[in-house]
Design an enzyme around this catalytic site. Structure first.
Site, PDB file in Angstrom:
ATOM      1  N   GLU A  65      18.108 -37.769  23.295  1.00  0.00           N
ATOM      2  CA  GLU A  65      18.989 -37.463  22.077  1.00  0.00           C
ATOM      3  C   GLU A  65      19.980 -38.780  21.654  1.00  0.00           C
ATOM      4  OE1 GLU A  65      21.690 -34.359  19.566  1.00  0.00           O
ATOM      5  OE2 GLU A  65      20.689 -33.883  21.619  1.00  0.00           O
ATOM      6  N   THR A  66      20.445 -39.349  22.718  1.00  0.00           N
ATOM      7  CA  THR A  66      20.912 -40.594  22.638  1.00  0.00           C
ATOM      8  C   THR A  66      20.266 -41.874  22.003  1.00  0.00           C
ATOM      9  OG1 THR A  66      22.528 -40.345  24.738  1.00  0.00           O
ATOM     10  CG2 THR A  66      22.303 -42.558  24.006  1.00  0.00           C
TER      11      THR A  66
END
Length: 141
Positions: A65-66
């Site tokens: 997700e980062t």
């Protein structure tokens, strides 16, 4: 206290500075490339394991997700914000040591959404996980 984070980070170093005190810093995620078409980075397995000694799936998801979110923010540009609205991840193999390496690649770069495929590999080049992230692109408050 003065906020010294850049208003719109553009380089991996600026993103690392903006990440001080966040989950990125706690998990040891390091960004190596950032851009609207994608992002890449690494995360140590040590410190990110479950009690059985395997890389925690949630840590892998945080890396994925980062990387997708950073790329989406680069796509959004100054004055806009990208927020994750859907993350799906498949874990293919366990990892007990070393570093995992993730690469987010743009699938769709639109006006209101951006989607990325994120592949996470181990030090031996074996696929650990595959994720897909969709971010909504909004005007910043």
């Amino acid at each position: 206290m003065t906020d010294t984070r850049p208003s719109h980070p553009r380089t991996p170093d600026e993103w690392q500075q903006a990440a001080r005190g966040t989950l990125l810093e706690r998990t040891g995620i390091e960004l190596t490339h950032v851009g609207p078409e994608g992002a890449s980075g690494t995360m140590p397995v040590a410190g990110n394991t479950q009690p059985a000694g395997l890389l925690h799936g949630g840590a892998t998801a945080a890396l994925a997700e980062t990387l997708g979110s950073v790329a989406a923010q680069m796509h959004a540009g100054p004055g806009r914000a990208a927020v994750g609205i859907e993350l799906g991840i498949t874990h293919h193999r366990g990892v007990r040591r070393g570093t995992v390496h993730g690469t987010a690649t743009a699938l769709h770069l639109g006006r209101s959404t951006a989607s990325y495929e994120i592949v996470v590999m181990d030090d031996d080049g074996r696929r650990v996980a595959t994720a897909r992230l969709t971010c909504m692109v909004l005007d910043a408050p």
